[in-house]
Write an enzyme that holds these catalytic residues in place. Structure first.
Site, PDB file in Angstrom:
ATOM      1  N   GLU A  40       0.868  -1.174   0.000  1.00  0.00           N
ATOM      2  CA  GLU A  40       0.000   0.000   0.000  1.00  0.00           C
ATOM      3  C   GLU A  40       0.905   1.225   0.000  1.00  0.00           C
ATOM      4  O   GLU A  40       1.578   1.506   0.995  1.00  0.00           O
ATOM      5  CB  GLU A  40      -0.903   0.005   1.230  1.00  0.00           C
ATOM      6  N   ARG A  44       1.185  10.174   1.126  1.00  0.00           N
ATOM      7  CA  ARG A  44       1.771  11.106   2.100  1.00  0.00           C
ATOM      8  C   ARG A  44       2.948  11.861   1.499  1.00  0.00           C
ATOM      9  O   ARG A  44       3.518  12.742   2.149  1.00  0.00           O
ATOM     10  CB  ARG A  44       2.214  10.357   3.353  1.00  0.00           C
ATOM     11  N   LYS A 128     -11.185  -0.461   6.865  1.00  0.00           N
ATOM     12  CA  LYS A 128      -9.928  -0.268   7.591  1.00  0.00           C
ATOM     13  C   LYS A 128     -10.265   0.184   9.012  1.00  0.00           C
ATOM     14  O   LYS A 128     -11.253   0.898   9.232  1.00  0.00           O
ATOM     15  CB  LYS A 128      -9.101   0.797   6.876  1.00  0.00           C
TER      16      LYS A 128
END
Length: 320
Positions: A40, A44, A128
């Site tokens: 993943e 960011r 999640k």
């Protein structure tokens, strides 16, 4: 195969922050070589979109997700670059609905029952759970899973090699996200060998493969009983269980009362999740005899034989 099903079989998703897009391919190759063909890549950093594109082109068999997706534009860019699923830290209904409308598999972050109900209202049953440990970890997940029986969780945040097995032992956990196998300093140093080793160690911890017992073939029941008595006398054991087909001795031997699978016998390998162990062993090149598979009432695999013998022994996976 459904992408979320593949993530569940992989069991562990390395969460990666890439500062330089050119590092993404050797990084994901190291993970794949270590037994984790999944990643993943988070938004960011400004390098995320290009990193996803490069990995998708070079390693198309890697289960590639885009993390920390906050906007519809980021979701589109990630998908067009080659991401196979979208992950967000929270549940933004606009972004989630956009992904659903576009056909992108999406894992929104949920932290409480209200978030879960929002996800359910959008038609999602896998979410999640972030930040997992800071929110209360497995204890909170179990509490929330009780009233939401159809929901599965992918906890991320504070997951490590020590608590990973405990998380994955809970059947409502589809997979876990973690970053300990992709430390920032190793990426900075381009130490791909270290990342490969950490990935391999993480997979071994997750699967927890261990010897459960050795089955020894005998020509007949009388021979099996006599040989079992010898083992008991040698080790100071008592017979554990006598069935129509075999006699169990101590914790590690099954004396077969007639020739069975394997030239010499069979070896039982215990694991917490047979489906997941099978998937990972297939990545290592092993094949299985699908006709031998047995399942629990809820559809989970509990037993299966490998196709080939090793050193004259048939091997099977079984729930530990």
């Amino acid at each position: 195969m459904d992408m979320l099903k593949q993530l569940s079989l992989a069991g562990l998703v390395p969460v990666i922050k890439v500062k330089k897009a050119e590092d993404a391919v050797p990084l994901c190759r190291a993970l794949k070589n270590g037994g984790l063909p999944v990643a993943e890549i988070t938004f960011r950093t400004d390098a995320a979109e290009e990193a996803i594109r490069l990995v998708h082109q070079a390693l198309p068999d890697v289960l590639l997700g885009a993390g920390t997706v906050l906007t519809c534009d980021q979701a589109d860019r990630a998908w067009n670059a080659g991401a196979g699923y979208i992950v967000s830290p929270g549940l933004n209904p606009v972004v989630v609905q956009h992904c659903i409308d576009k056909g992108y598999p999406v894992l929104p972050g949920c932290a409480n029952p209200s978030d879960i109900e929002s996800a359910l209202s959008l038609g999602l049953k896998t979410v999640k759970f972030f930040p997992a440990e800071a929110l209360g970890g497995l204890k909170l997940i179990k509490a929330m899973a009780a009233p939401y029986g159809d929901v599965k969780f992918v906890p991320t945040g504070g997951i490590n090699a020590k608590n990973l097995p405990e998380y994955l032992a809970f059947p409502k956990i589809a997979a876990c996200g973690g970053s300990w196998m992709v430390p920032d300093d190793a990426i900075e140093a381009k130490d791909w060998d270290l990342i490969e080793r950490l990935a391999r160690e993480a997979v071994n911890v997750m699967l927890g493969l261990r010897l459960k017992h050795i089955g020894i073939n005998n020509p007949d029941a009388e021979t099996a009983v006599n040989e079992a008595k010898k083992l008991c006398a040698l080790m100071g054991w008592q017979p554990e269980r006598d069935t129509s087909t075999s006699l169990f001795v101590g914790d590690g031997f099954e004396m077969m009362k007639s020739p069975f699978r394997g030239t010499h016998g069979h070896i039982a390998i215990g694991t917490a999740n047979v489906d997941r162990a099978k998937w990972h062993l297939e990545q290592r090149g092993f094949a299985f005899d699908e006709d031998t598979a047995l399942f629990t009432p809820d559809g989970r695999m509990k037993f299966i034989y490998l196709k080939d013998e090793i050193a004259g022994f048939a091997l099977h996976l079984t729930l530990a």
